[in-house]
Design a protein around this motif. Structure first.
Motif: not given
Length: 216
Positions: A147-149, A193-198
């Motif tokens: 998720p986003t930090a 790596a995949i970044t999502r809000r949740f």
């Protein structure tokens, strides 16, 4: 000061002192475990700071909901109460993804275990009736969804998917094995790596639908 108040303050002070100590102690023993020839990981919620932070954020959200109810009871239905309650409910709504993530993750592998044998280079994942073993050489690709930090307690939950050469897949959540654990036990493999809000699980559609409309 009453005895009850004094006992409450003492309990709070003990919690403030003891909780960081317990967490640092568990981190030390976790690092010792990761250095062993055979690493065996299981989930213990009371040892994880993200679990306590999730509970704190959840209680804060519940307090905001209670505040909205009390505001309605005290002020009735008027423009000021409507605006205040709208703000309280929106802030409260953002406090609950973490506990929903924890619940979905715990249902997935909260009672699972992961065993890594460095000598044999073999990984074994056990979850109730599932016993899934494979060698490290079978890992074709390693994907981590994070998720986003900036998502408070929600940022503590991520998952990884191991794609094997025989088309099998294994999803492991951060409750069982987080990024530091994977770096410690897994040799260099093709990673993504995949970044999502949740970091909702691929199978988790209900929570995703409820929390995503205003969080894209």
């Amino acid at each position: 000061m009453s005895s009850a108040t004094g006992a409450g303050i003492l309990a709070l002070l003990l919690l403030i002192v003891a909780l960081p100590l317990l967490i640092s102690t568990d981190e030390y023993f976790r690092n010792q475990k990761l250095a062993q020839p055979v690493v065996h990981l299981i989930y213990r919620p009371w040892r994880e700071m993200s679990f306590w932070w999730t509970l704190l954020q959840t209680f804060y959200g519940l307090a905001l909901l209670a505040g909205a109810v009390l505001t309605t009871i005290k002020l009735g239905i008027d423009p000021f109460a409507f605006v205040l309650n709208t703000v309280l409910l929106l802030v409260a709504w953002r406090c609950f993804p973490a506990i929903c993530l924890w619940w979905a993750y715990w249902q997935w592998d909260g009672r699972a275990s992961l065993r890594f044998d460095r000598a044999r280079k073999e990984i074994t994942y056990t979850n109730r009736e599932i016993n899934f073993s494979f060698s490290v050489s079978e890992i074709e690709r390693f994907v981590r969804c994070t998720p986003t930090a900036t998502r408070a307690a929600s940022a503590g939950y991520s998952y990884a998917i191991l794609y094997l050469t025989d088309a099998r897949e294994l999803l492991v959540t951060s409750l069982l094995c987080d990024a530091i654990d994977w770096l410690s036990v897994l040799p260099v493999v093709k990673a993504e790596a995949i970044t999502r809000r949740f970091a909702w699980l691929p199978t988790d559609s209900n929570f995703k639908k409820f929390f995503n409309p205003f969080s894209r």
